[in-house]
Enzyme design. Structure first.
Site, PDB file in Angstrom:
ATOM      1  N   HIS A 149      -1.691  26.358   7.911  1.00 42.86           N
ATOM      2  CA  HIS A 149      -0.672  27.340   8.303  1.00 42.86           C
ATOM      3  C   HIS A 149      -0.437  28.345   7.173  1.00 42.86           C
ATOM      4  O   HIS A 149      -0.273  29.534   7.413  1.00 42.86           O
ATOM      5  CB  HIS A 149       0.655  26.632   8.611  1.00 42.86           C
ATOM      6  CG  HIS A 149       0.607  25.761   9.831  1.00 42.86           C
ATOM      7  ND1 HIS A 149       1.298  26.066  10.984  1.00 42.86           N
ATOM      8  CD2 HIS A 149      -0.044  24.606  10.080  1.00 42.86           C
ATOM      9  CE1 HIS A 149       1.067  25.121  11.892  1.00 42.86           C
ATOM     10  NE2 HIS A 149       0.258  24.223  11.355  1.00 42.86           N
ATOM     11  N   ASP A 161       6.316  31.077  10.886  1.00 44.89           N
ATOM     12  CA  ASP A 161       5.422  30.131  11.549  1.00 44.89           C
ATOM     13  C   ASP A 161       6.073  29.574  12.817  1.00 44.89           C
ATOM     14  O   ASP A 161       7.300  29.461  12.893  1.00 44.89           O
ATOM     15  CB  ASP A 161       5.109  28.984  10.586  1.00 44.89           C
ATOM     16  CG  ASP A 161       3.960  28.122  11.075  1.00 44.89           C
ATOM     17  OD1 ASP A 161       2.815  28.404  10.677  1.00 44.89           O
ATOM     18  OD2 ASP A 161       4.193  27.192  11.864  1.00 44.89           O
ATOM     19  N   SER A 183      -8.095  19.696   4.705  1.00 43.06           N
ATOM     20  CA  SER A 183      -7.252  19.144   3.640  1.00 43.06           C
ATOM     21  C   SER A 183      -6.309  18.041   4.107  1.00 43.06           C
ATOM     22  O   SER A 183      -5.707  17.363   3.283  1.00 43.06           O
ATOM     23  CB  SER A 183      -6.454  20.272   2.998  1.00 43.06           C
ATOM     24  OG  SER A 183      -5.880  21.053   4.017  1.00 43.06           O
ATOM     25  N   TRP A 209     -11.966  19.511  -3.699  1.00 44.40           N
ATOM     26  CA  TRP A 209     -11.745  20.877  -3.201  1.00 44.40           C
ATOM     27  C   TRP A 209     -13.000  21.704  -3.424  1.00 44.40           C
ATOM     28  O   TRP A 209     -13.665  21.583  -4.452  1.00 44.40           O
ATOM     29  CB  TRP A 209     -10.557  21.532  -3.928  1.00 44.40           C
ATOM     30  CG  TRP A 209     -10.253  22.901  -3.409  1.00 44.40           C
ATOM     31  CD1 TRP A 209      -9.445  23.215  -2.346  1.00 44.40           C
ATOM     32  CD2 TRP A 209     -10.765  24.157  -3.895  1.00 44.40           C
ATOM     33  NE1 TRP A 209      -9.429  24.577  -2.150  1.00 44.40           N
ATOM     34  CE2 TRP A 209     -10.228  25.187  -3.076  1.00 44.40           C
ATOM     35  CE3 TRP A 209     -11.624  24.506  -4.929  1.00 44.40           C
ATOM     36  CZ2 TRP A 209     -10.513  26.534  -3.277  1.00 44.40           C
ATOM     37  CZ3 TRP A 209     -11.920  25.856  -5.122  1.00 44.40           C
ATOM     38  CH2 TRP A 209     -11.351  26.852  -4.302  1.00 44.40           C
ATOM     39  N   ALA A 210     -13.313  22.550  -2.457  1.00 47.50           N
ATOM     40  CA  ALA A 210     -14.503  23.405  -2.590  1.00 47.50           C
ATOM     41  C   ALA A 210     -14.155  24.835  -2.201  1.00 47.50           C
ATOM     42  O   ALA A 210     -13.323  25.054  -1.310  1.00 47.50           O
ATOM     43  CB  ALA A 210     -15.608  22.888  -1.675  1.00 47.50           C
ATOM     44  N   HIS A 257     -13.873  19.795  11.236  1.00 42.08           N
ATOM     45  CA  HIS A 257     -12.821  19.078  11.976  1.00 42.08           C
ATOM     46  C   HIS A 257     -12.192  19.982  13.040  1.00 42.08           C
ATOM     47  O   HIS A 257     -11.239  19.582  13.695  1.00 42.08           O
ATOM     48  CB  HIS A 257     -11.748  18.607  10.990  1.00 42.08           C
ATOM     49  CG  HIS A 257     -11.071  19.724  10.268  1.00 42.08           C
ATOM     50  ND1 HIS A 257     -11.759  20.663   9.518  1.00 42.08           N
ATOM     51  CD2 HIS A 257      -9.763  20.101  10.191  1.00 42.08           C
ATOM     52  CE1 HIS A 257     -10.904  21.533   9.015  1.00 42.08           C
ATOM     53  NE2 HIS A 257      -9.694  21.221   9.413  1.00 42.08           N
ATOM     54  N   ASN A 268      -8.924  27.762  10.872  1.00 41.77           N
ATOM     55  CA  ASN A 268      -9.376  28.578   9.731  1.00 41.77           C
ATOM     56  C   ASN A 268     -10.847  28.336   9.435  1.00 41.77           C
ATOM     57  O   ASN A 268     -11.606  29.274   9.198  1.00 41.77           O
ATOM     58  CB  ASN A 268      -8.532  28.257   8.486  1.00 41.77           C
ATOM     59  CG  ASN A 268      -7.093  28.634   8.699  1.00 41.77           C
ATOM     60  OD1 ASN A 268      -6.801  29.688   9.247  1.00 41.77           O
ATOM     61  ND2 ASN A 268      -6.178  27.764   8.320  1.00 41.77           N
ATOM     62  N   GLU A 318     -13.853  31.094   9.681  1.00 44.70           N
ATOM     63  CA  GLU A 318     -14.678  31.367   8.495  1.00 44.70           C
ATOM     64  C   GLU A 318     -16.154  31.107   8.782  1.00 44.70           C
ATOM     65  O   GLU A 318     -17.028  31.824   8.309  1.00 44.70           O
ATOM     66  CB  GLU A 318     -14.163  30.541   7.306  1.00 44.70           C
ATOM     67  CG  GLU A 318     -12.832  31.089   6.781  1.00 44.70           C
ATOM     68  CD  GLU A 318     -12.067  30.125   5.883  1.00 44.70           C
ATOM     69  OE1 GLU A 318     -12.636  29.078   5.509  1.00 44.70           O
ATOM     70  OE2 GLU A 318     -10.896  30.420   5.571  1.00 44.70           O
ATOM     71  N   ALA A 377      -4.043  17.119  16.254  1.00 46.77           N
ATOM     72  CA  ALA A 377      -3.372  18.383  16.645  1.00 46.77           C
ATOM     73  C   ALA A 377      -4.172  19.095  17.737  1.00 46.77           C
ATOM     74  O   ALA A 377      -4.645  18.454  18.666  1.00 46.77           O
ATOM     75  CB  ALA A 377      -3.139  19.266  15.414  1.00 46.77           C
TER      76      ALA A 377
END
Length: 495
Positions: free
Chosen positions: A19, A122, A290, A349-350, A367, A371, A375, A390
């Site tokens: 978000h 949001d 994440s 993290w990447a 997943h 976003n 991308e 979700a």
């Protein structure tokens, strides 16, 4: 400096990466087009994007962050645990969510002090509809996922097709959609399947949409044309597609490298040297987002599935995911793939934007977070779809059944954290089969053609004269007119 006629807009992102990141990118776009922007957030969340804001300020854009302290000590949370991604147990997640609800009063005080012309908040802050009404200004409802997910959820809520079935695994068609989309009850969000306090909260959040001035969607017309039309005709409120915000706002290499991360990256990280040594479109990128936490059993199946596929891969693994067993297993696995030069593990993290755009990357296991989907589309990459929770199962249907740019791995249950139960584990054979189907050039050539076309369209949509560019300009013109007529009313009243 702010001028009298300049729009003054406040953005309030929800404290979860899926978000937060798109809203920050959107706020930066508004600032680049002449708006005075204030982002209200907490200190730890601000640290993940402050560098980008400082860069924008140095370029002369009117953008700043306004901090509200997060009640970590009061809730017994570790210092800096201010985002859902920091939750390592259901209890901790509950405390972080409760902490977010405690921010309402300090945020409302800031609304009052800053006297904005518009709020962009949001969907998970439904109370901001009343805040905007008190100030006599518009509230724009920010939705950080697809029109498809929004429409599917709406028609399931309205017609409840899942309530007439004999089992959770029986398929039903979603009524009202232009495509025949089949799902099972088990793939719906937990709060839809089982009524609880989250059900009431989510229904209030979605209901606040119809009481808002309009909606902002991080999507673009060419990607979801049918569902953008359906949304407009069904919801009956104004909406603007202003995506893909990430590729619009993060055009420089430095922005791509550091997006959503506070530490600077090493100049020549190991993974980059490894990727540079690979042939074009030969590497699969694997990242579950994440918030996903995988069981040890599932990590083992993914590792074997990737290895058995015979294709090279980069896999982003969270350090916190493993127990001691997992730790040992993954260390041995990492050693083995290093020796065979078949794979590369990135811990925690990447820099996703950079990896997706690298010529050696040929596909992604995702997943189905919106976003990551956007991308991947922008980079022209097809996807192995592995939804977790979700609205991700809706997004999978859009990719596989509507756009035909994804291969499903066969995930069956919508569950926030993958359960330890064997039933929930996707086996190595399924993983390997989906990877081979996606990465095999003959099998996926049409899919690649389709997704490249969409990637080209995404770039055009944000160029001057493109659909998303024009939508943003029209929205800003409309908000300026509202501000001007409000000022005129005030003047007339004084007279």
């Amino acid at each position: 400096m702010k001028t009298e006629s300049q729009l003054n807009i406040i953005f309030v992102p929800y404290l979860s990466p899926g978000h937060l990141n798109p809203m920050i990118d959107t706020a930066r776009l508004f600032a680049r087009h002449g708006v005075s922007v204030t982002i209200i957030t907490t200190p730890a969340n601000a640290s993940t994007f402050q560098k980008a804001i400082d860069t924008d300020m140095n370029c002369g854009y009117n953008i700043r962050t306004q901090l509200v302290p997060f009640p970590t000590a009061q809730l017994g949370l570790p210092d800096g645990a201010e985002n859902l991604k920091d939750g390592t147990s259901p209890e901790m997640l509950g405390k972080i969510s409760y902490g977010m609800s405690m921010l309402k009063d300090p945020i409302e005080l800031l609304f009052h002090d800053l006297q904005p012309d518009c709020l962009v908040t949001d969907l998970l802050y439904p109370w901001t509809v009343e805040s905007a009404a008190k100030l006599g200004i518009p509230r724009l409802y920010y939705f950080s996922s697809s029109y498809f997910a929004s429409c599917a959820r709406h028609f399931i809520h309205e017609h409840k097709p899942h309530e007439r079935l004999v089992s959770d695994t029986q398929k039903f068609s979603i009524p009202g959609l232009p495509h025949d989309i089949e799902m099972t009850t088990l793939q719906l969000e937990q709060w839809v399947r089982t009524k609880d306090e989250i059900t009431d909260f989510m229904n209030a959040a979605y209901e606040s949409e119809s009481r808002s001035y309009g909606s902002l969607y991080n999507s673009f017309h060419e990607l979801e044309r049918d569902y953008e039309h359906l949304y407009k005709s069904t919801k009956g409120i104004k909406c603007w597609s202003v995506g893909p915000a990430s590729s619009w706002a993060n055009k420089s290499n430095e922005e791509k490298a550091n997006r959503g991360h506070k530490e600077e990256l090493a100049q020549e990280p190991q993974w980059l040297n490894w990727l540079n040594s690979k042939q074009n479109e030969s590497v699969l990128y694997v990242n579950f987002g994440s918030l996903t936490r995988l069981s040890h059993a599932q990590i083992v199946e993914i590792a074997h599935g990737l290895e058995n596929s015979g294709h090279s891969f980069i896999w982003v693994v969270r350090k916190k995911d493993e127990n001691e067993n997992g730790d040992r297993f993954l260390q041995e696995f990492e050693q083995r793939i290093k020796e065979s030069n078949k794979g590369c593990i990135i811990w925690n993290w990447a820099p996703q934007l950079q990896i997706l755009e690298h010529p050696a990357t040929g596909g992604i296991v995702t997943h189905c977070g919106w976003n990551s989907i956007l991308e991947s589309v922008c980079a022209g990459l097809p996807m192995v779809t592995w939804p977790m929770f979700a609205e991700q199962f809706y997004n999978e249907k859009l990719l596989v059944d509507v756009l035909k740019i994804g291969v499903s791995v066969g995930a069956k249950e919508n569950k926030f954290w993958a359960s330890e139960g064997v039933d929930a584990v996707v086996g190595r054979e399924k993983v390997s089969k989906a990877v081979v189907e996606l990465m095999g050039k003959e099998e996926s050539s049409e899919m690649r053609m389709r997704v490249r076309k969409l990637g080209d369209a995404s770039k055009k949509s944000i160029d001057e004269g493109g659909t998303s560019y024009n939508n943003l300009m029209h929205l800003l013109d409309e908000l300026k007119s509202l501000k001007a007529s409000k000022a005129l009313e005030k003047t007339n009243l004084k007279i």
